[in-house]
Design an enzyme around this catalytic site. Structure first.
Site, PDB file in Angstrom:
ATOM      1  N   CYS A 265     -10.027 -24.421  15.946  1.00  0.00           N
ATOM      2  CA  CYS A 265      -8.678 -24.159  15.433  1.00  0.00           C
ATOM      3  C   CYS A 265      -7.619 -24.663  16.423  1.00  0.00           C
ATOM      4  O   CYS A 265      -7.926 -24.916  17.582  1.00  0.00           O
ATOM      5  CB  CYS A 265      -8.510 -22.678  15.121  1.00  0.00           C
ATOM      6  SG  CYS A 265      -7.974 -21.651  16.503  1.00  0.00           S
TER       7      CYS A 265
ATOM      8  N   ASP B  17       0.868  -1.171   0.000  1.00  0.00           N
ATOM      9  CA  ASP B  17       0.000   0.000   0.000  1.00  0.00           C
ATOM     10  C   ASP B  17       0.911   1.230   0.000  1.00  0.00           C
ATOM     11  O   ASP B  17       2.104   1.131   0.268  1.00  0.00           O
ATOM     12  CB  ASP B  17      -0.909  -0.062   1.241  1.00  0.00           C
ATOM     13  CG  ASP B  17      -2.123   0.834   1.075  1.00  0.00           C
ATOM     14  OD1 ASP B  17      -2.233   1.508   0.025  1.00  0.00           O
ATOM     15  OD2 ASP B  17      -2.963   0.866   1.986  1.00  0.00           O
TER      16      ASP B  17
ATOM     17  N   CYS C 116      -7.556 -22.909  19.847  1.00  0.00           N
ATOM     18  CA  CYS C 116      -8.689 -23.017  20.761  1.00  0.00           C
ATOM     19  C   CYS C 116      -8.911 -24.422  21.326  1.00  0.00           C
ATOM     20  O   CYS C 116      -9.448 -24.565  22.415  1.00  0.00           O
ATOM     21  CB  CYS C 116      -9.965 -22.541  20.079  1.00  0.00           C
ATOM     22  SG  CYS C 116      -9.855 -20.800  19.599  1.00  0.00           S
TER      23      CYS C 116
ATOM     24  N   CYS D 211     -14.594 -22.828  18.987  1.00  0.00           N
ATOM     25  CA  CYS D 211     -13.825 -22.891  17.748  1.00  0.00           C
ATOM     26  C   CYS D 211     -12.968 -24.146  17.732  1.00  0.00           C
ATOM     27  O   CYS D 211     -12.544 -24.629  18.779  1.00  0.00           O
ATOM     28  CB  CYS D 211     -12.944 -21.643  17.659  1.00  0.00           C
ATOM     29  SG  CYS D 211     -11.765 -21.660  16.317  1.00  0.00           S
TER      30      CYS D 211
HETATM   31 ZN   LIG Z   1      -9.872 -20.687  17.326  1.00  0.00          ZN
END
Ligand SMILES: [Zn+2]
Length: 489
Positions: free
Chosen positions: A280, A92, A283, A278
């Site tokens: 993932c 950017d 988690c 979650c």
């Molecule tokens: Zn997670």
């Protein structure tokens, strides 16, 4: 062209694509998210970004340019050495700083030369982001500066480095459309819709949809479209369905710093969670209290990783939905998670002709999940198509059984929200839809739009509409040779 973009599958205005970046010698699967890498503060390592699913990242060339130590390192080691990411890196230009502080220390020539010198794969000129609700006069004036910056950037000799064409125009769809067409005429490699972050921050998703649709109309379907600064997983399905291919955001890291946890239904503070909802790697086996007890840098890193995992998981879900042809059903489910997203989804459905043009004609199945399903492009397309199907002199359109209708030349089923459905099409997509057993008045009114179209297309035929107890208010606007009977009477 420094980039090439190939669309593989479409659903609504969303698509699965491949973006080839020759300068990085690789291909990126879209839709995707480019995590923002802050060259001063790396919350998570570059290798961890890739682990979470990032195929491409973005960093700010202006910050690097104006920070002497970073600038020296970037010139020496190149952007890849500085950022440490093994894949395409977009940069950017300082437009955000320009919008925030009113002036910056570089112009487009200088910053594009710098982006080329440090080995950026996709560079951005210094456009001028116009905030939402600016007057038309101000937005037009600022657009002029953005167009000049784009023209300057594309005229420069930049080798394999791609050039982004930012699209501004505030909340004026006609200006966005015009800006998009002008940028396209200048021939950029990638087009980025700018200044939508203030809309997202104030949950103005309906206006975000208008801005995206207007820009897409100006650009045409062939080019890749980036939504600058947008990267919350709750809005990916909607923004992709409206036509976006690429996103970038620092939200994963900024939110982590504040202890905020991203979900597909919105953002929650770690303090508000009793368990981590979650799957993932961060988690699983962890608790909010466990996360909160970590030292701040480690907590921030782990939260940022969760935020990235949840973002990339949603993007894979979006791709899977496009593949299966049920992207709008995913949008519909997300819209049930936040009223502002529901506004956005309803607004998207008002762009019926736009969606119909992009939506693919054949998919797996149609699930009617809510009142909004009645306005989906599949319904509109069906209602346009049936007008071309021949009918006899005496036509029955009925919610009942056609078997006993011996007095008619033609008998079609009446199926809300689709309207009249020829018997031969009852088992084909989309009218083989799975619909709720009880139809609503809104679905019946939508069906009647189809009836009116069919009647208008056959002025020499006489029609009988047989319904099961529809309210008189849903049976308005019928003109011509039409009799209406209620099968429940
Ligand atoms: Zn997670």
């Amino acid at each position: 062209m420094a980039l090439s973009f190939e669309t593989r599958l479409q659903d609504a205005a969303g698509r699965i694509g491949r973006l080839s970046v020759p300068s990085a010698d690789c291909e990126v699967a879209t839709p995707t998210l480019l995590p923002v890498v802050n060259p001063n503060i790396q919350t998570v390592g570059a290798d961890e970004l890739a682990t979470a699913g990032a195929e491409m990242v973005i960093t700010n060339a202006y910050i690097i340019y104006t920070t002497p130590s970073l600038r020296a390192r970037a010139r020496k080691e190149g952007l890849e050495g500085l950022v440490g990411f093994d894949g395409p890196i977009m940069t950017d230009s300082g437009s955000f700083q320009l919008a925030t502080y009113g002036e910056i220390e570089v112009d487009t020539t200088e910053i594009i030369e710098f982006q080329a010198a440090i080995g950026s794969d996709i560079a951005t000129p210094v456009d001028l982001p116009t905030a939402p609700d600016a007057s038309v006069a101000q937005a037009e004036e600022e657009l002029q500066l953005t167009q000049e910056a784009i023209a300057r950037a594309v005229s420069m000799e930049t080798g394999e480095m791609a050039i982004t064409g930012p699209i501004q125009g505030s909340t004026h769809p006609s200006l966005r459309r015009q800006a998009a067409a002008a940028a396209r005429a200048l021939g950029c490699d990638l087009y980025a819709i700018g200044a939508v972050v203030p809309l997202l921050n104030s949950y103005r998703y309906a206006e975000m949809v208008d801005v995206i649709v207007a820009a897409k109309e100006g650009l045409g379907p062939a080019v890749p479209v980036h939504l600058f600064g947008a990267g919350h997983p709750m809005m990916f399905a909607l923004a992709v369905a409206a036509g976006c291919d690429l996103f970038d955001s620092a939200a994963y890291a900024l939110y982590a710093r504040d202890g905020r946890y991203l979900t597909v239904a919105g953002t929650v503070h770690l303090d508000e969670l009793s368990t981590l909802p979650c799957a993932c790697p961060v988690c699983v086996g962890q608790s909010p209290a466990g996360l909160a007890a970590l030292a701040s840098a480690e907590r921030e890193r782990q939260l940022a990783m969760h935020n990235l995992y949840v973002s990339f998981a949603e993007l894979r879900r979006v791709r899977a939905a496009i593949s299966a042809g049920n992207l709008l059903e995913l949008v519909e489910r997300r819209a049930r998670g936040h009223p502002a997203l529901l506004d956005g989804y309803r607004r998207l459905l008002t762009h019926g002709a736009y969606l119909e043009r992009h939506d693919r004609a054949s998919k797996g199945g149609f699930f009617g999940l809510s009142g909004e399903s009645a306005d989906r492009p599949e319904v509109r397309r069906h209602q346009h198509r049936i007008t071309a199907v021949p009918v006899g002199a005496e036509v029955l359109i009925t919610e009942g059984d056609c078997g006993a209708a011996t007095d008619f030349d033609t008998c079609w089923r009446l199926v809300p929200p689709f309207g009249p459905v020829p018997t031969a099409l009852r088992d084909t997509y989309p009218t083989n839809a799975t619909l709720p057993a009880r139809t609503t008045d809104a679905e019946r009114r939508r069906a009647l739009v189809g009836v009116r179209r069919l009647v208008a297309a056959h002025p020499d035929s006489s029609f009988t509409i047989a319904h099961r107890g529809w309210a008189a208010s849903t049976l308005t606007g019928l003109q011509g040779d039409v009799a209406v009977i209620d099968l429940t009477e």
